[in-house]
Scaffold this motif. Sequence first.
Motif, PDB file in Angstrom:
ATOM      1  N   THR A  96       0.856  -1.184   0.000  1.00 14.31           N
ATOM      2  CA  THR A  96       0.000   0.000   0.000  1.00 14.31           C
ATOM      3  C   THR A  96       0.892   1.234   0.000  1.00 14.31           C
ATOM      4  N   ALA A  97       0.282   2.412  -0.110  1.00 11.18           N
ATOM      5  CA  ALA A  97       1.063   3.657  -0.093  1.00 11.18           C
ATOM      6  C   ALA A  97       1.822   3.802   1.229  1.00 11.18           C
ATOM      7  N   ALA A  98       1.164   3.521   2.346  1.00 13.44           N
ATOM      8  CA  ALA A  98       1.830   3.627   3.656  1.00 13.44           C
ATOM      9  C   ALA A  98       2.962   2.615   3.770  1.00 13.44           C
ATOM     10  N   GLU A  99       2.736   1.402   3.293  1.00 12.28           N
ATOM     11  CA  GLU A  99       3.774   0.368   3.344  1.00 12.28           C
ATOM     12  C   GLU A  99       4.951   0.739   2.462  1.00 12.28           C
ATOM     13  N   LEU A 100       4.665   1.306   1.312  1.00 10.09           N
ATOM     14  CA  LEU A 100       5.735   1.733   0.407  1.00 10.09           C
ATOM     15  C   LEU A 100       6.582   2.831   1.053  1.00 10.09           C
ATOM     16  N   GLY A 101       5.947   3.720   1.804  1.00 13.18           N
ATOM     17  CA  GLY A 101       6.689   4.747   2.515  1.00 13.18           C
ATOM     18  C   GLY A 101       7.666   4.153   3.516  1.00 13.18           C
ATOM     19  N   LEU A 102       7.210   3.132   4.265  1.00 12.57           N
ATOM     20  CA  LEU A 102       8.112   2.478   5.219  1.00 12.57           C
ATOM     21  C   LEU A 102       9.196   1.678   4.500  1.00 12.57           C
ATOM     22  N   LEU A 103       8.862   1.073   3.376  1.00 15.93           N
ATOM     23  CA  LEU A 103       9.887   0.352   2.600  1.00 15.93           C
ATOM     24  C   LEU A 103      10.967   1.326   2.133  1.00 15.93           C
ATOM     25  N   ARG A 104      10.560   2.505   1.660  1.00 18.74           N
ATOM     26  CA  ARG A 104      11.554   3.505   1.222  1.00 18.74           C
ATOM     27  C   ARG A 104      12.482   3.870   2.378  1.00 18.74           C
ATOM     28  N   THR A 105      11.907   4.032   3.563  1.00 20.26           N
ATOM     29  CA  THR A 105      12.721   4.343   4.738  1.00 20.26           C
ATOM     30  C   THR A 105      13.712   3.218   5.017  1.00 20.26           C
ATOM     31  N   LEU A 106      13.248   1.982   4.976  1.00 22.26           N
ATOM     32  CA  LEU A 106      14.135   0.843   5.247  1.00 22.26           C
ATOM     33  C   LEU A 106      15.172   0.646   4.151  1.00 22.26           C
ATOM     34  N   TRP A 107      14.827   0.890   2.901  1.00 18.66           N
ATOM     35  CA  TRP A 107      15.821   0.792   1.827  1.00 18.66           C
ATOM     36  C   TRP A 107      16.920   1.828   2.063  1.00 18.66           C
ATOM     37  N   ARG A 108      16.544   2.984   2.556  1.00 16.02           N
ATOM     38  CA  ARG A 108      17.507   4.056   2.814  1.00 16.02           C
ATOM     39  C   ARG A 108      18.359   3.747   4.046  1.00 16.02           C
ATOM     40  N   LEU A 109      17.714   3.283   5.131  1.00 11.64           N
ATOM     41  CA  LEU A 109      18.424   3.037   6.391  1.00 11.64           C
ATOM     42  C   LEU A 109      19.176   1.710   6.423  1.00 11.64           C
ATOM     43  N   GLY A 110      18.657   0.709   5.748  1.00 11.78           N
ATOM     44  CA  GLY A 110      19.161  -0.646   5.906  1.00 11.78           C
ATOM     45  C   GLY A 110      18.436  -1.302   7.067  1.00 11.78           C
ATOM     46  N   PRO A 111      18.820  -2.523   7.431  1.00 11.25           N
ATOM     47  CA  PRO A 111      18.141  -3.224   8.526  1.00 11.25           C
ATOM     48  C   PRO A 111      18.060  -2.334   9.770  1.00 11.25           C
ATOM     49  N   SER A 112      16.855  -2.230  10.337  1.00  8.91           N
ATOM     50  CA  SER A 112      16.620  -1.280  11.417  1.00  8.91           C
ATOM     51  C   SER A 112      15.591  -1.791  12.405  1.00  8.91           C
ATOM     52  N   THR A 113      15.663  -1.242  13.614  1.00  7.40           N
ATOM     53  CA  THR A 113      14.653  -1.522  14.625  1.00  7.40           C
ATOM     54  C   THR A 113      13.453  -0.614  14.384  1.00  7.40           C
ATOM     55  N   VAL A 114      12.347  -0.931  15.037  1.00  2.00           N
ATOM     56  CA  VAL A 114      11.165  -0.087  14.939  1.00  2.00           C
ATOM     57  C   VAL A 114      11.498   1.321  15.429  1.00  2.00           C
ATOM     58  N   LYS A 115      12.274   1.415  16.488  1.00  2.00           N
ATOM     59  CA  LYS A 115      12.657   2.724  17.035  1.00  2.00           C
ATOM     60  C   LYS A 115      13.396   3.555  15.990  1.00  2.00           C
ATOM     61  N   GLN A 116      14.340   2.945  15.290  1.00  2.00           N
ATOM     62  CA  GLN A 116      15.101   3.666  14.272  1.00  2.00           C
ATOM     63  C   GLN A 116      14.197   4.129  13.128  1.00  2.00           C
ATOM     64  N   VAL A 117      13.293   3.250  12.706  1.00  2.00           N
ATOM     65  CA  VAL A 117      12.367   3.611  11.625  1.00  2.00           C
ATOM     66  C   VAL A 117      11.445   4.738  12.102  1.00  2.00           C
ATOM     67  N   HIS A 118      10.944   4.621  13.317  1.00  2.00           N
ATOM     68  CA  HIS A 118      10.055   5.646  13.867  1.00  2.00           C
ATOM     69  C   HIS A 118      10.760   7.001  13.928  1.00  2.00           C
ATOM     70  N   GLU A 119      12.004   7.025  14.379  1.00  2.00           N
ATOM     71  CA  GLU A 119      12.751   8.283  14.440  1.00  2.00           C
ATOM     72  C   GLU A 119      12.885   8.919  13.060  1.00  2.00           C
ATOM     73  N   GLN A 120      13.177   8.101  12.059  1.00  2.00           N
ATOM     74  CA  GLN A 120      13.301   8.619  10.693  1.00  2.00           C
ATOM     75  C   GLN A 120      11.947   9.109  10.177  1.00  2.00           C
ATOM     76  N   GLU A 121      10.902   8.336  10.429  1.00  2.00           N
ATOM     77  CA  GLU A 121       9.563   8.729   9.985  1.00  2.00           C
ATOM     78  C   GLU A 121       9.145  10.049  10.638  1.00  2.00           C
ATOM     79  N   GLN A 122       9.501  10.248  11.915  1.00  2.00           N
ATOM     80  CA  GLN A 122       9.145  11.493  12.606  1.00  2.00           C
ATOM     81  C   GLN A 122       9.825  12.694  11.977  1.00  2.00           C
ATOM     82  N   ARG A 123      11.021  12.507  11.457  1.00  2.00           N
ATOM     83  CA  ARG A 123      11.715  13.616  10.777  1.00  2.00           C
ATOM     84  C   ARG A 123      10.924  14.052   9.543  1.00  2.00           C
TER      85      ARG A 123
END
Length: 129
Positions: A11-38
């Motif tokens: 979905t659009a929301a899932e694709l947004g999180l995938l883009r974040t993970l492709w950029r960050l690499g393997p990450s914890t929920v906390k790391q993804v959340h911090e990036q998403e908050q930015r």
Amino acid sequence: MPRNPRIPKPTAAELGLLRTLWRLGPSTVKQVHEQEQRERPGVAYASVLRLMQVMHGKGLLKRDESERSHVYSPAQEREPVQTRLLDDLIQKAFAGSGKDLVLAALRSERVSDAERAEIQRFLKESRDA
């Protein structure tokens, strides 16, 4: 390219999180959340956690549970996902015509002069090859 029918289209929301993970690499929920908050201030940690759990259940994410904080990574690389989404867009919106997709993109104001120059270089190089 072989398609994996078991991995659904994000979905659009899932694709947004995938883009974040492709950029960050393997990450914890906390790391993804911090990036998403930015990028989207106010996004709740619980929302990111829930979406990542759903994505894991759907097969969009892999989860390493060997550490106390689980580490998530995309189940597929960026390019195959984008190619699959692009193929779907071409079929649905442009009646299967890649040319019509490219012309529509070039007519839009979203393509900068620098991007147009890069496209022209690519076309010249592919013609000369």
